[in-house]
Design a protein around this motif. Structure first.
Motif, PDB file in Angstrom:
ATOM      1  N   VAL A 242       0.834  -1.206   0.000  1.00  0.00           N
ATOM      2  CA  VAL A 242       0.000   0.000   0.000  1.00  0.00           C
ATOM      3  C   VAL A 242       0.867   1.254   0.000  1.00  0.00           C
ATOM      4  CG1 VAL A 242      -1.683   1.325   1.353  1.00  0.00           C
ATOM      5  CG2 VAL A 242      -1.954  -1.154   1.082  1.00  0.00           C
TER       6      VAL A 242
ATOM      7  N   THR B 278       1.942   1.833  -3.385  1.00  0.00           N
ATOM      8  CA  THR B 278       0.857   1.979  -4.354  1.00  0.00           C
ATOM      9  C   THR B 278       0.303   3.391  -4.389  1.00  0.00           C
ATOM     10  OG1 THR B 278       0.236  -0.330  -4.062  1.00  0.00           O
ATOM     11  CG2 THR B 278      -1.424   1.127  -5.007  1.00  0.00           C
TER      12      THR B 278
ATOM     13  N   ARG C 116      -2.995   8.352   0.269  1.00  0.00           N
ATOM     14  CA  ARG C 116      -2.579   6.971   0.485  1.00  0.00           C
ATOM     15  C   ARG C 116      -3.544   6.292   1.467  1.00  0.00           C
ATOM     16  NH1 ARG C 116       3.490   6.922   1.315  1.00  0.00           N
ATOM     17  NH2 ARG C 116       3.337   7.467  -0.880  1.00  0.00           N
ATOM     18  N   PRO C 117      -3.971   5.055   1.196  1.00  0.00           N
ATOM     19  CA  PRO C 117      -4.926   4.380   2.077  1.00  0.00           C
ATOM     20  C   PRO C 117      -4.380   4.183   3.483  1.00  0.00           C
ATOM     21  CG  PRO C 117      -4.744   3.244  -0.030  1.00  0.00           C
ATOM     22  CD  PRO C 117      -3.640   4.258   0.005  1.00  0.00           C
TER      23      PRO C 117
ATOM     24  N   VAL D   5      -3.857   1.849   6.590  1.00  0.00           N
ATOM     25  CA  VAL D   5      -3.723   0.407   6.802  1.00  0.00           C
ATOM     26  C   VAL D   5      -3.921   0.120   8.284  1.00  0.00           C
ATOM     27  CG1 VAL D   5      -2.233  -1.615   6.598  1.00  0.00           C
ATOM     28  CG2 VAL D   5      -2.141   0.210   4.852  1.00  0.00           C
TER      29      VAL D   5
ATOM     30  N   VAL E  52      -3.989  -6.778  -4.328  1.00  0.00           N
ATOM     31  CA  VAL E  52      -4.117  -5.606  -3.469  1.00  0.00           C
ATOM     32  C   VAL E  52      -3.975  -4.320  -4.278  1.00  0.00           C
ATOM     33  CG1 VAL E  52      -3.081  -4.364  -1.533  1.00  0.00           C
ATOM     34  CG2 VAL E  52      -3.366  -6.855  -1.408  1.00  0.00           C
TER      35      VAL E  52
ATOM     36  N   VAL F 264      -6.949  -1.534  -4.510  1.00  0.00           N
ATOM     37  CA  VAL F 264      -6.720  -0.157  -4.059  1.00  0.00           C
ATOM     38  C   VAL F 264      -6.897   0.813  -5.219  1.00  0.00           C
ATOM     39  CG1 VAL F 264      -4.984   1.429  -3.153  1.00  0.00           C
ATOM     40  CG2 VAL F 264      -5.252  -0.850  -2.133  1.00  0.00           C
TER      41      VAL F 264
ATOM     42  N   VAL G 204      -7.566  -0.021   4.234  1.00  0.00           N
ATOM     43  CA  VAL G 204      -7.120  -1.400   4.043  1.00  0.00           C
ATOM     44  C   VAL G 204      -6.945  -2.020   5.423  1.00  0.00           C
ATOM     45  CG1 VAL G 204      -5.374  -2.930   3.073  1.00  0.00           C
ATOM     46  CG2 VAL G 204      -5.974  -0.801   1.878  1.00  0.00           C
TER      47      VAL G 204
ATOM     48  N   VAL H 220     -10.464  -4.186   1.599  1.00  0.00           N
ATOM     49  CA  VAL H 220     -10.236  -2.856   1.020  1.00  0.00           C
ATOM     50  C   VAL H 220     -11.599  -2.183   0.901  1.00  0.00           C
ATOM     51  CG1 VAL H 220      -9.368  -1.548  -0.946  1.00  0.00           C
ATOM     52  CG2 VAL H 220      -8.211  -3.657  -0.244  1.00  0.00           C
TER      53      VAL H 220
END
Length: 416
Positions: A293, A296, A303-304, A306, A325, A329, A342, A351
């Motif tokens: 992540v 990514t 940014r997600p 986690v 993943v 995402v 996530v 997700v």
């Protein structure tokens, strides 16, 4: 999945057979009962008439009669018997008959003849005949139940081959619908009937569908391979453009998008062909997903987040998990709304976004290539989720899609 018992073909045929047997037995029973009753009544009426004729002759010769014939005063004659005598006398007969019924124990046949100032009356007990008729009714019912006890099981057994063939056809059709296009219903040596024709039609449809899908897969793979070479040249040429030009950034962005699309098409072709094989390794799932992540997200701000909840160490293919993943995402960023979350709990990766959620068609039928499902989910080619599901199948994992109660799409990868 089998239908409820009362909706099954076997139940319907057994019920129809039962109804037909009951109808036939009822008609035959009524006819036999009425015929037997009419015959019995005719014989008894003739017996009463003959006895009265003999009594009348005897009365004319001797002036008296012998029991069971008795002499009655005309005024004491029962009214129904008197009316019957008057009617028969007007027709030239002269014998009155009356069936006196008072259930459950009173059944008499009365006969009367006029001999001047007196009436000769003969009364015949009909209880025996009535008992015989009731016995006949019971025998008819017993015969009906005996016939049903034999015919209904035989009808159910006779339909079992038909039911078995239909169940086999339905099971094979579901297997075909699940993706096994090599499955077929047809078997050698079957009789030519409607079920055989239907099975042959389904097999022909499955074969045509298989050919069409194979042609589509082959075309997709060929196009992707043919595009790969000019794309490499295009990417190289884009790399030679000026760095500070807005057009250069646009060209490079479109080249990257086109390259990603071609790579997705090639990956789907390999997945469809069954050429992909997992290479398992021990992976600390929490650390691994957090790293994926982190690499990514395009920017720190989007940014997600986690969340780790007792993440497990699993035996899986890390490259394929990363691909899944990344696609989930990217799909959440492209078609959903911030924030994207996530969560890793045990062997499960979830997700979630806070957008409009997955469309109903996707939830019902699963992701389909070149279709995003709904306009509110944004634009795209619809390949990301298709690739993710294919990679999950290679891993032997389960990828499911749902919508959160408070809004947003939820994709869950279960590696257990």
């Amino acid at each position: 999945m089998l239908p409820p018992p009362f909706r099954s073909l076997r139940f319907k045929i057994a019920a129809l057979t039962t109804a037909a047997c009951c109808a036939v037995a009822a008609v035959v029973g009524v006819l036999i009962r009425d015929a037997a009753h009419d015959r019995s009544m005719r014989l008894l009426l003739d017996q009463v008439k003959d006895r009265l004729v003999e009594a009348e002759e005897e009365y004319e010769d001797t002036g008296r009669v012998k029991p069971p014939v008795i002499e009655w005063d005309p005024a004491e004659l029962p009214a129904p018997l008197a009316r019957s005598l008057a009617e028969d006398t007007s027709r030239g007969g002269g014998v009155g008959l009356w069936y006196d019924v008072d259930p459950p124990n009173w059944y008499w046949m009365w006969g009367a003849v006029d001999v001047g100032d007196r009436m000769l009356v003969y009364r015949l007990d009909m209880s025996r005949e009535e008992r015989n008729r009731q016995l006949l009714d019971r025998r008819i019912l017993f015969s009906l139940f005996a016939a049903l006890a034999v015919v209904v099981p035989l009808a159910a057994l006779a339909t079992e081959p038909v039911n078995r063939r239909l169940r086999y056809g339905a099971r094979t059709a579901r297997i075909i619908a699940d993706g096994d296009l090599d499955a077929r219903i047809g078997r050698p040596g079957r009789a030519r009937d409607e079920i055989t024709e239907m099975s042959a039609a389904v097999d022909e449809m499955a074969a045509a569908l298989q050919r069409k899908l194979e042609d589509e897969r082959r075309f997709t793979a060929d196009v992707a391979h043919e595009l790969r070479t000019p794309l490499m040249g295009l990417a190289t040429a884009a790399g030679l453009l000026r760095e500070d030009d807005e057009a250069t950034a646009l060209v490079r962005d479109r080249v990257r998008a086109l390259t990603a699309l071609v790579e997705d098409l090639l990956e789907i072709s390999r997945l469809d062909a069954g050429a992909e094989r997992a290479r398992p390794d021990r992976v600390p799932l929490g650390e691994f997903v957090a790293d994926v992540v982190r690499r990514t997200g395009p920017e720190e701000a989007v940014r997600p987040r986690v969340t780790l909840r007792d993440p497990a160490v699993v035996e899986t293919d890390p490259r394929r998990v990363e691909r899944i993943v990344v696609n989930l995402v990217a799909n959440a960023h492209r078609h959903g709304a911030e924030p994207v979350e996530v969560t890793v709990a045990g062997t499960r990766i979830t997700v979630r976004d806070h957008g409009p959620g997955f469309p109903a068609e996707l939830l019902e039928h699963g992701p389909q290539r070149f279709r995003t499902g709904a306009s509110e989910r944004g634009r795209g080619h619809g390949l990301g989720l298709t690739v993710a599901r294919g990679q999950a199948g290679v891993l032997g994992a389960r990828l499911t899609f749902a919508n959160a109660p408070d809004g947003g799409a939820v994709a869950t990868l279960d590696l257990a």
